[in-house]
Design a protein around this motif. Structure first.
Motif, mmCIF file in Angstrom:
data_model
loop_
_atom_site.group_PDB
_atom_site.id
_atom_site.type_symbol
_atom_site.label_atom_id
_atom_site.label_comp_id
_atom_site.label_asym_id
_atom_site.label_seq_id
_atom_site.Cartn_x
_atom_site.Cartn_y
_atom_site.Cartn_z
ATOM 1 N N THR A 251 -4.623 -3.253 -17.825
ATOM 2 C CA THR A 251 -3.170 -3.131 -17.980
ATOM 3 C C THR A 251 -2.420 -3.506 -16.705
ATOM 4 O OG1 THR A 251 -3.282 -0.787 -17.381
ATOM 5 C CG2 THR A 251 -3.408 -1.333 -19.719
ATOM 6 N N GLU A 252 -3.122 -3.544 -15.580
ATOM 7 C CA GLU A 252 -2.476 -3.893 -14.313
ATOM 8 C C GLU A 252 -2.361 -5.407 -14.193
ATOM 9 O OE1 GLU A 252 -3.650 -1.209 -10.797
ATOM 10 O OE2 GLU A 252 -5.375 -1.104 -12.129
ATOM 11 N N THR A 253 -1.143 -5.870 -14.050
ATOM 12 C CA THR A 253 -0.918 -7.318 -13.912
ATOM 13 C C THR A 253 -0.214 -7.665 -12.608
ATOM 14 O OG1 THR A 253 1.162 -7.115 -15.130
ATOM 15 C CG2 THR A 253 -0.809 -7.636 -16.411
ATOM 16 N N ASN A 254 0.082 -6.658 -11.809
ATOM 17 C CA ASN A 254 0.817 -6.868 -10.565
ATOM 18 C C ASN A 254 -0.162 -7.141 -9.426
ATOM 19 O OD1 ASN A 254 2.483 -6.828 -8.363
ATOM 20 N ND2 ASN A 254 3.660 -5.045 -9.021
ATOM 21 N N TYR A 255 -0.025 -8.290 -8.807
ATOM 22 C CA TYR A 255 -0.926 -8.655 -7.717
ATOM 23 C C TYR A 255 -0.255 -8.542 -6.351
ATOM 24 C CZ TYR A 255 -3.434 -10.646 -11.669
ATOM 25 O OH TYR A 255 -4.075 -10.814 -12.865
ATOM 26 N N ASN A 256 0.826 -7.804 -6.279
ATOM 27 C CA ASN A 256 1.528 -7.679 -5.010
ATOM 28 C C ASN A 256 0.656 -6.963 -3.981
ATOM 29 O OD1 ASN A 256 3.780 -8.941 -6.016
ATOM 30 N ND2 ASN A 256 4.843 -7.047 -6.539
ATOM 31 N N TYR A 257 0.784 -7.400 -2.744
ATOM 32 C CA TYR A 257 0.022 -6.806 -1.650
ATOM 33 C C TYR A 257 0.889 -5.804 -0.897
ATOM 34 C CZ TYR A 257 -3.789 -10.168 -2.110
ATOM 35 O OH TYR A 257 -4.860 -10.887 -2.566
ATOM 36 N N SER A 258 0.272 -4.735 -0.434
ATOM 37 C CA SER A 258 0.957 -3.742 0.395
ATOM 38 C C SER A 258 0.164 -3.548 1.677
ATOM 39 C CB SER A 258 1.060 -2.397 -0.339
ATOM 40 O OG SER A 258 1.816 -2.535 -1.520
ATOM 41 N N PRO A 259 0.859 -3.416 2.816
ATOM 42 C CA PRO A 259 0.136 -3.173 4.075
ATOM 43 C C PRO A 259 -0.627 -1.854 4.009
ATOM 44 C CG PRO A 259 2.420 -3.799 4.490
ATOM 45 C CD PRO A 259 2.307 -3.540 3.021
ATOM 46 N N VAL A 260 -1.857 -1.853 4.481
ATOM 47 C CA VAL A 260 -2.628 -0.610 4.510
ATOM 48 C C VAL A 260 -2.058 0.287 5.600
ATOM 49 C CG1 VAL A 260 -4.705 -1.724 3.647
ATOM 50 C CG2 VAL A 260 -4.379 -1.504 6.119
ATOM 51 N N LYS A 261 -2.091 1.593 5.353
ATOM 52 C CA LYS A 261 -1.543 2.551 6.311
ATOM 53 C C LYS A 261 -2.495 3.715 6.495
ATOM 54 C CE LYS A 261 3.339 1.549 5.339
ATOM 55 N NZ LYS A 261 4.645 2.121 4.934
ATOM 56 N N LYS A 262 -2.498 4.248 7.687
ATOM 57 C CA LYS A 262 -3.320 5.418 7.968
ATOM 58 C C LYS A 262 -2.642 6.666 7.411
ATOM 59 C CE LYS A 262 -5.394 3.412 12.081
ATOM 60 N NZ LYS A 262 -5.825 3.596 13.479
ATOM 61 N N ASN A 263 -3.468 7.647 7.116
ATOM 62 C CA ASN A 263 -2.943 8.918 6.601
ATOM 63 C C ASN A 263 -2.918 9.980 7.693
ATOM 64 O OD1 ASN A 263 -2.409 8.209 3.904
ATOM 65 N ND2 ASN A 263 -4.581 8.327 3.417
ATOM 66 N N VAL A 264 -2.557 9.586 8.893
ATOM 67 C CA VAL A 264 -2.496 10.560 9.986
ATOM 68 C C VAL A 264 -1.209 11.363 9.854
ATOM 69 C CG1 VAL A 264 -2.464 10.925 12.462
ATOM 70 C CG2 VAL A 264 -3.829 9.069 11.500
ATOM 71 N N ALA A 265 -1.349 12.657 9.667
ATOM 72 C CA ALA A 265 -0.185 13.539 9.503
ATOM 73 C C ALA A 265 0.265 14.023 10.878
ATOM 74 C CB ALA A 265 -0.538 14.707 8.592
ATOM 75 N N PHE A 266 0.926 13.150 11.632
ATOM 76 C CA PHE A 266 1.373 13.519 12.979
ATOM 77 C C PHE A 266 2.322 14.717 12.940
ATOM 78 C CE2 PHE A 266 0.139 9.069 13.769
ATOM 79 C CZ PHE A 266 -0.642 9.233 14.908
ATOM 80 N N GLY A 267 3.079 14.836 11.835
ATOM 81 C CA GLY A 267 4.023 15.941 11.722
ATOM 82 C C GLY A 267 3.365 17.287 11.521
ATOM 83 N N ASN A 268 2.045 17.299 11.335
ATOM 84 C CA ASN A 268 1.315 18.561 11.162
ATOM 85 C C ASN A 268 0.490 18.912 12.398
ATOM 86 O OD1 ASN A 268 0.440 20.800 9.419
ATOM 87 N ND2 ASN A 268 -1.553 19.810 9.467
ATOM 88 N N LEU A 269 0.571 18.093 13.436
ATOM 89 C CA LEU A 269 -0.190 18.357 14.658
ATOM 90 C C LEU A 269 0.595 19.310 15.553
ATOM 91 C CD1 LEU A 269 -1.531 14.771 15.442
ATOM 92 C CD2 LEU A 269 -2.829 16.707 14.547
ATOM 93 N N ALA A 270 0.017 20.461 15.833
ATOM 94 C CA ALA A 270 0.709 21.475 16.638
ATOM 95 C C ALA A 270 0.664 21.135 18.120
ATOM 96 C CB ALA A 270 0.091 22.850 16.392
ATOM 97 N N GLU A 271 -0.476 20.630 18.579
ATOM 98 C CA GLU A 271 -0.665 20.299 19.994
ATOM 99 C C GLU A 271 -1.297 18.913 20.073
ATOM 100 O OE1 GLU A 271 0.218 22.640 22.279
ATOM 101 O OE2 GLU A 271 0.638 24.189 20.776
ATOM 102 N N ILE A 272 -0.811 18.078 20.997
ATOM 103 C CA ILE A 272 -1.333 16.715 21.142
ATOM 104 C C ILE A 272 -1.567 16.424 22.618
ATOM 105 C CG2 ILE A 272 -0.898 14.255 20.784
ATOM 106 C CD1 ILE A 272 0.944 14.996 18.489
#
Length: 696
Positions: A217-238
């Protein structure tokens, strides 16, 4: 002895290449990342990855890049196993020679790992060519040497237009790739896994773009940039350190974020914390590993066997690893069987070299699993030092001194982050303890005030005795006797009177009262009661007895005819002090005797058998119903440290003559929120309601 007349060069059979491929890669995604790396090494600004997994047993994977492509001479180098691409780049003066990720010449085996039948197309500034490798059963024996064969017969795919628009670059079309065993979630997680393989700038080139087709059923061949799932907003100390040449995430450039750490003891269930950022120590504290490598390392000059080293990147400790709490801080947070944020990813020349460093540090404890980071340590693959990669090319020899040095640099940083997260936990614990003490004190204060009001209601008891009872009872509560801190309003009504009950409920909600603060069986759209498997009588009793509940009775003829209303009235009378209830009466004759306490009453139906928002009814709603409810709920909010609810304003209309002179009616002086709710919820129902009610 006869001397040899010519050399006998080594060759690689198909069997040897198969064995090499199987040993190098543990899964298709690791192999795919090698092919992406080849495109980046070719100077591509865009590397496109297409996965057609409609038939997972015979999937098609394509990798298209817009790099420099390969000339005829480059093709000859491509088929050489062990060709040092990095050395060649430096010898030919390539502009990106210092950034080339590969130097072993075996990354091309990734295509053989994925597919026994693939096509390679390339466009170079000098020429272009198409090649095929077909090593399927019956096409080549294990003893034969596989070879690329020139071809003009490349199968059509969905990326034909993309390739035609590419001026220079390389395209790999791999057929019959076996992806069985990899479910939809695993395939959908490919984007973040590919992103984690490289250190690339945010929202800039070079980019890796992905398109996955997993159903017909998928006919869309559009490309999307890959992204990391780093949740920087959840890091208490860096902790972090970047040079001008490093790729620094955008989230670490701006101001630190404000995040919440789950703390059920505190108001709202969270502890507000400002993200803390520090810098990697230039001279790390002593670590047990330094002694092992003392003869190789000059710490003052930061060299290993004379080669300069530098640790850059970031390491953080998460505020929480609970999916719900972490996502509230940063929706990118993911923790499941396909992705675990608790890892330290080590990059060399911008390519992932290992994601197992965290487990190799030997650090244990509650917050060891809260650590995430991305660090670069190019010393691990310096050209002047021996190769220390393991046989599968996805990790390093843990016994090598360079890995020991890396652990010595990283372990103190991780240990310090864990200490800071532990200190934060202690702060939250102390705040929770203080909040509990505050709530207990406030709850006992509210209890004392309520008791005083209840005792004052008994005018037949002398004031001296009431004072003595008050002192005696409140004195007993000063110990460890728990006081109910959950304040609630209970609207008791017959279903036929639901319009009036909804009127009260909606008015309270318009003031910011939460749904859970009002128990109400006729709320529009509510399904909680319908889904509750317990008997309604049990639910009603719990809501009256388990919380500090103020009961509101909507009395009427319907109320007297309802067994549940009588049950609610009886339960309230038996379990609450006589002053702890409110009433709104449809008419005087329908007030149950056990709810008549001698005080003055107000009815909804007027002397003319009509229902209208009269001044006395409006003011009774404000002073006798709504504001007492709000006052009661605010006592609970004061205990919980919540935002107080704004009461309704009691309005006084001028004389009839003055209103006539100004062309106004009494409703013009009422609280307009009450007027609006009355007009929408009551006025439209009055005619039908009165017709039925007055028949009885």
């Amino acid at each position: 002895m006869e001397s040899a007349s010519h050399d006998a060069p080594f060759t690689f059979s198909w069997l040897a290449l198969k064995l090499l491929g199987r040993g190098l890669y543990s899964n298709p995604w690791s192999a795919l990342s090698e092919l992406v790396a080849n495109g980046l090494d070719a100077g591509a600004q865009n590397v496109y990855v297409y996965v057609d997994a409609r038939d997972k047993s015979k999937a098609t994977i394509e990798v298209v890049d817009d790099g420099t492509g390969m000339s005829r001479a480059d093709i000859l180098n491509y088929v050489k196993v062990g060709f040092n691409k990095r050395e060649h780049a430096m010898a030919t003066g390539a502009s990106n020679a210092g950034e080339v990720k590969g130097r072993k010449g075996i990354g091309k085996l990734a295509a053989l790992f994925l597919s026994r039948h693939f096509y390679l197309q390339t466009k170079h500034k000098d020429d272009g060519s198409n090649w095929e490798l077909d090593a399927r059963d019956g096409k080549v024996s294990d003893e034969e040497n596989p070879s690329l064969k020139a071809t003009d017969d490349v199968p059509w795919t969905a990326n034909e237009e993309l390739w035609n628009q590419t001026a220079t670059g390389t395209r790999l079309v791999m057929l019959d790739v076996d992806l069985t065993g990899y479910g939809p979630q695993s395939i959908n997680a490919l984007g973040s896994r590919l992103a984690n393989q490289f250190l690339l700038p945010d929202n800039a080139s070079p980019r890796i773009l992905l398109s996955v087709r997993s159903s017909e059923t998928e006919t869309n061949y559009n490309y999307s940039p890959v992204k990391k799932n780093v949740a920087f907003g959840n890091l208490a100390e860096i902790a972090q350190y970047f040079t001008s040449n490093d790729v620094q995430p955008d989230e670490l450039v701006g101001d630190p974020t404000v995040l919440n750490v789950p703390a059920k003891e505190l108001p709202g269930g969270n502890y507000e914390h400002i993200q803390s950022r520090t810098t990697f120590p230039l001279d790390p504290p002593e670590d047990e590993s330094w002694e092992e490598i003392a003869k190789f390392v000059d710490r003052s000059n930061q060299t290993y066997q004379g080669v300069k080293y530098s640790l850059t990147g970031w390491i953080g400790v998460h505020a929480t690893i609970d999916n719900k709490g972490a996502k509230a801080n940063d929706n990118r947070f993911i923790k499941n069987k396909y992705y675990n944020p608790a890892q330290l990813r080590v990059y060399v020349r911008g390519k992932l070299a290992s994601d197992r460093l965290l487990s190799q540090l030997g650090i244990t404890g509650t917050y060891a699993n809260y650590i995430e980071g991305e660090i670069s340590f190019d010393l691990l693959d310096d050209d002047s030092l021996p190769d220390i990669a393991t046989s599968n090319r996805q990790d390093f020899d843990e016994t090598d001194g360079r890995v020991t040095l890396l652990r010595a640099l990283v372990r103190p940083i991780v240990g310090n982050l864990i200490q800071r997260r532990t200190a934060l936990a202690k702060q939250i614990s102390a705040a929770g303890k203080a909040e509990k003490e505050r709530r207990d004190t406030s709850a006992k204060h509210q209890f004392s005030d309520q008791l005083r009001r209840d005792l004052d209601h008994h005018s037949d008891i002398s004031k001296g005795i009431r004072d003595e009872l008050h002192m005696t009872i409140t004195g007993k509560v000063q110990g460890n006797v728990p006081v109910k801190q959950n304040f609630r309003v209970f609207i008791s009504h017959a279903r036929a009177d639901k319009a009036f009950a909804r009127f009260i409920d909606d008015l309270l909600r318009s003031r910011g009262v939460r749904a859970e603060e009002v128990f109400f069986t006729s709320r529009a759209g509510a399904v909680d009661l319908a889904l509750d498997e317990r008997a309604l009588s049990t639910v009603i009793k719990e809501n009256i007895t388990d919380a500090n509940t103020l009961i509101f009775y909507m009395t009427s003829r319907h109320f007297l005819d309802s067994q549940f209303c009588l049950f609610e009235g009886g339960a309230g009378w038996a379990t609450r002090a006589v002053s702890e209830y409110l009433k709104l009466n449809m008419d005087f004759n329908s007030i149950p005797k056990f709810l008549t306490d001698g005080r003055s009453e107000q009815s909804v139906i007027g002397p003319d058998d009509n229902i209208e928002l009269r001044p006395e009814l409006h003011n009774y709603l404000v002073k006798g119903v709504l504001n007492p409810m709000i006052e009661h709920l605010n006592r609970g909010r004061e205990i919980a440290g919540g935002v107080l609810i704004e009461p309704f304003e009691l309005r006084t209309a001028p004389s009839a003559v003055e209103m006539s002179r100004e062309g106004k009616t009494a409703k013009d002086y009422f609280d307009q929120s009450i007027v609006e709710h009355w007009d929408v919820l009551i006025s439209t129902e009055i005619k039908t309601y009165l017709t039925e009610y007055l028949k009885q």
